[in-house]
Design a protein around this motif. Structure first.
Motif, PDB file in Angstrom:
ATOM      1  N   UNK A 105      22.332 -30.235 -23.602  1.00 22.32           N
ATOM      2  CA  UNK A 105      22.660 -31.361 -22.703  1.00 22.32           C
ATOM      3  C   UNK A 105      24.320 -31.793 -23.087  1.00 22.32           C
ATOM      4  N   UNK A 106      24.677 -31.257 -24.186  1.00 21.93           N
ATOM      5  CA  UNK A 106      26.287 -31.653 -24.615  1.00 21.93           C
ATOM      6  C   UNK A 106      27.447 -30.925 -23.675  1.00 21.93           C
ATOM      7  N   UNK A 107      26.984 -29.953 -22.856  1.00 18.35           N
ATOM      8  CA  UNK A 107      27.864 -29.251 -22.078  1.00 18.35           C
ATOM      9  C   UNK A 107      27.128 -28.920 -20.567  1.00 18.35           C
ATOM     10  N   UNK A 108      27.955 -28.834 -19.712  1.00 23.71           N
ATOM     11  CA  UNK A 108      27.443 -28.794 -18.396  1.00 23.71           C
ATOM     12  C   UNK A 108      27.029 -27.171 -18.207  1.00 23.71           C
ATOM     13  N   UNK A 109      27.627 -26.419 -18.559  1.00 24.03           N
ATOM     14  CA  UNK A 109      27.282 -24.772 -18.800  1.00 24.03           C
ATOM     15  C   UNK A 109      26.010 -24.586 -19.299  1.00 24.03           C
ATOM     16  N   UNK A 110      25.887 -25.112 -20.691  1.00 23.66           N
ATOM     17  CA  UNK A 110      24.684 -24.850 -21.433  1.00 23.66           C
ATOM     18  C   UNK A 110      23.633 -25.527 -20.629  1.00 23.66           C
ATOM     19  N   UNK A 111      23.786 -26.664 -19.986  1.00 23.33           N
ATOM     20  CA  UNK A 111      22.727 -27.427 -19.192  1.00 23.33           C
ATOM     21  C   UNK A 111      22.268 -26.820 -18.296  1.00 23.33           C
ATOM     22  N   UNK A 112      23.177 -26.145 -17.476  1.00 21.88           N
ATOM     23  CA  UNK A 112      22.800 -25.125 -16.330  1.00 21.88           C
ATOM     24  C   UNK A 112      21.899 -23.974 -16.883  1.00 21.88           C
ATOM     25  N   UNK A 113      22.145 -23.507 -17.915  1.00 23.10           N
ATOM     26  CA  UNK A 113      21.506 -22.181 -18.668  1.00 23.10           C
ATOM     27  C   UNK A 113      20.290 -22.856 -18.998  1.00 23.10           C
ATOM     28  N   UNK A 114      20.166 -24.001 -19.649  1.00 21.91           N
ATOM     29  CA  UNK A 114      18.789 -24.406 -20.054  1.00 21.91           C
ATOM     30  C   UNK A 114      17.778 -24.495 -18.725  1.00 21.91           C
ATOM     31  N   UNK A 115      18.622 -25.195 -17.734  1.00 23.15           N
ATOM     32  CA  UNK A 115      17.632 -25.480 -16.681  1.00 23.15           C
ATOM     33  C   UNK A 115      17.335 -24.169 -16.047  1.00 23.15           C
ATOM     34  N   UNK A 116      17.801 -23.108 -16.056  1.00 20.16           N
ATOM     35  CA  UNK A 116      17.515 -21.953 -15.300  1.00 20.16           C
ATOM     36  C   UNK A 116      16.634 -21.185 -16.260  1.00 20.16           C
ATOM     37  N   UNK A 117      16.700 -21.386 -17.397  1.00 17.81           N
ATOM     38  CA  UNK A 117      15.587 -20.630 -18.488  1.00 17.81           C
ATOM     39  C   UNK A 117      14.355 -21.698 -18.258  1.00 17.81           C
ATOM     40  N   UNK A 118      14.472 -22.833 -18.122  1.00 21.57           N
ATOM     41  CA  UNK A 118      13.355 -23.655 -17.938  1.00 21.57           C
ATOM     42  C   UNK A 118      12.502 -23.420 -16.533  1.00 21.57           C
ATOM     43  N   UNK A 119      13.424 -23.073 -15.528  1.00 15.11           N
ATOM     44  CA  UNK A 119      12.646 -22.831 -14.379  1.00 15.11           C
ATOM     45  C   UNK A 119      11.944 -21.519 -14.354  1.00 15.11           C
ATOM     46  N   UNK A 120      12.797 -20.474 -14.993  1.00 17.76           N
ATOM     47  CA  UNK A 120      12.153 -18.987 -15.180  1.00 17.76           C
ATOM     48  C   UNK A 120      10.719 -19.373 -16.050  1.00 17.76           C
ATOM     49  N   UNK A 121      10.915 -20.108 -17.220  1.00 13.22           N
ATOM     50  CA  UNK A 121       9.468 -20.585 -18.003  1.00 13.22           C
ATOM     51  C   UNK A 121       8.414 -20.923 -17.100  1.00 13.22           C
ATOM     52  N   UNK A 122       8.718 -22.032 -16.094  1.00 13.94           N
ATOM     53  CA  UNK A 122       7.742 -22.610 -15.302  1.00 13.94           C
ATOM     54  C   UNK A 122       7.148 -21.519 -14.385  1.00 13.94           C
ATOM     55  N   UNK A 123       7.806 -20.569 -13.940  1.00 18.23           N
ATOM     56  CA  UNK A 123       7.626 -19.674 -13.000  1.00 18.23           C
ATOM     57  C   UNK A 123       6.782 -18.580 -13.477  1.00 18.23           C
ATOM     58  N   UNK A 124       7.063 -18.150 -14.718  1.00 21.36           N
ATOM     59  CA  UNK A 124       6.226 -17.021 -15.403  1.00 21.36           C
ATOM     60  C   UNK A 124       4.681 -17.892 -15.947  1.00 21.36           C
ATOM     61  N   UNK A 125       4.786 -19.023 -16.380  1.00 19.28           N
ATOM     62  CA  UNK A 125       3.579 -19.576 -16.831  1.00 19.28           C
ATOM     63  C   UNK A 125       2.868 -20.061 -15.563  1.00 19.28           C
TER      64      UNK A 125
END
Length: 233
Positions: A105-125
């Motif tokens: 959350x300290x950086x917009x780019x890393x927040x986007x990456x985290x959100x993207x990874x989180x979305x992928x994890x939700x879809x996989x699960x």
């Protein structure tokens, strides 16, 4: 060589980071027993069970199914893999993901990456989900993250970093509480720590392992704040 020493504190970004975490913690404690936090508690359970699943896959096991229940319980059915790695991965994994989200959350780019990874994890699960509570949780948070991301990119409502930070703080606090409630205060006989103590009784029993895992979770939480301040310095 990476310098892990905090050179200065606190500039505007660091102050905002600390104040926001403080506000989130107070809000979470005040609303702890209300229905408003239930989805975020369940997403912590989701990350707990997903961590079991990741550990299973990394040790060449097979995931037979994942469940998250409305009473904030969950189970991951696995076959094979290294059992003593899979067992602690739930509590420690959810604490680790909380730290990761806080730092992201300290950086917009890393927040986007985290959100993207989180979305992928939700879809996989979603494909491994064995009950509708988990399916509904995955679908709900897929919609939430996608909506927040859309607002971030297309409007002046730029809250992606703050949502990622809130999920991270909530996850860190709830994982510590969950360790205390399940492993130390109530000593649930079917808990991961009790099962871990059966295969690894030295140097302590299930309560002792719960205490150790709790301390590690506190370290993750403290490290996330400290490293976040270094990133923002």
């Amino acid at each position: 060589m990476v310098n892990w020493e905090l050179q200065s504190c606190c500039n505007h970004n660091q102050t905002t980071f600390l104040v926001t975490i403080g506000v989130y913690m107070v809000a979470i404690l005040l609303l702890w027993r209300t229905f408003l936090l239930t989805p975020f508690k369940l997403i912590t359970v989701f990350l707990h069970e997903a961590s079991h699943a990741v550990a299973c896959k990394l040790t060449c096991g097979h995931i037979e199914g994942i469940k998250v229940h409305a009473n904030e319980g969950g189970v991951t059915q696995t076959r094979g893999g290294i059992y003593w790695v899979i067992l602690p991965a739930g509590y420690l994994g959810s604490s680790f993901w909380g730290m990761t989200l806080i730092l992201a959350s300290t950086n917009l780019l890393t927040a986007r990456i985290a959100a993207g990874c989180f979305l992928v994890a939700l879809v996989v699960v979603l494909f491994y989900a064995k009950n509708w509570t988990l399916r509904g949780l995955c679908i709900g948070f897929i919609i939430l993250i996608a909506l927040v991301w859309f607002l971030q990119e297309r409007t002046t409502v730029r809250i992606l970093r703050y949502v990622i930070l809130f999920i991270g703080v909530m996850n860190s606090l709830f994982s510590v509480y969950d360790i205390y409630d399940d492993l130390i205060s109530r000593r649930v006989n079917s808990s991961d720590a009790e099962k871990f103590a059966e295969i690894c009784p030295c140097p302590c029993n299930g309560v002792g392992w719960g205490f150790i895992w709790g301390m590690i979770s506190f370290i993750f939480l403290g490290a996330s704040v400290y490293l976040g301040l270094i990133i923002l310095s």
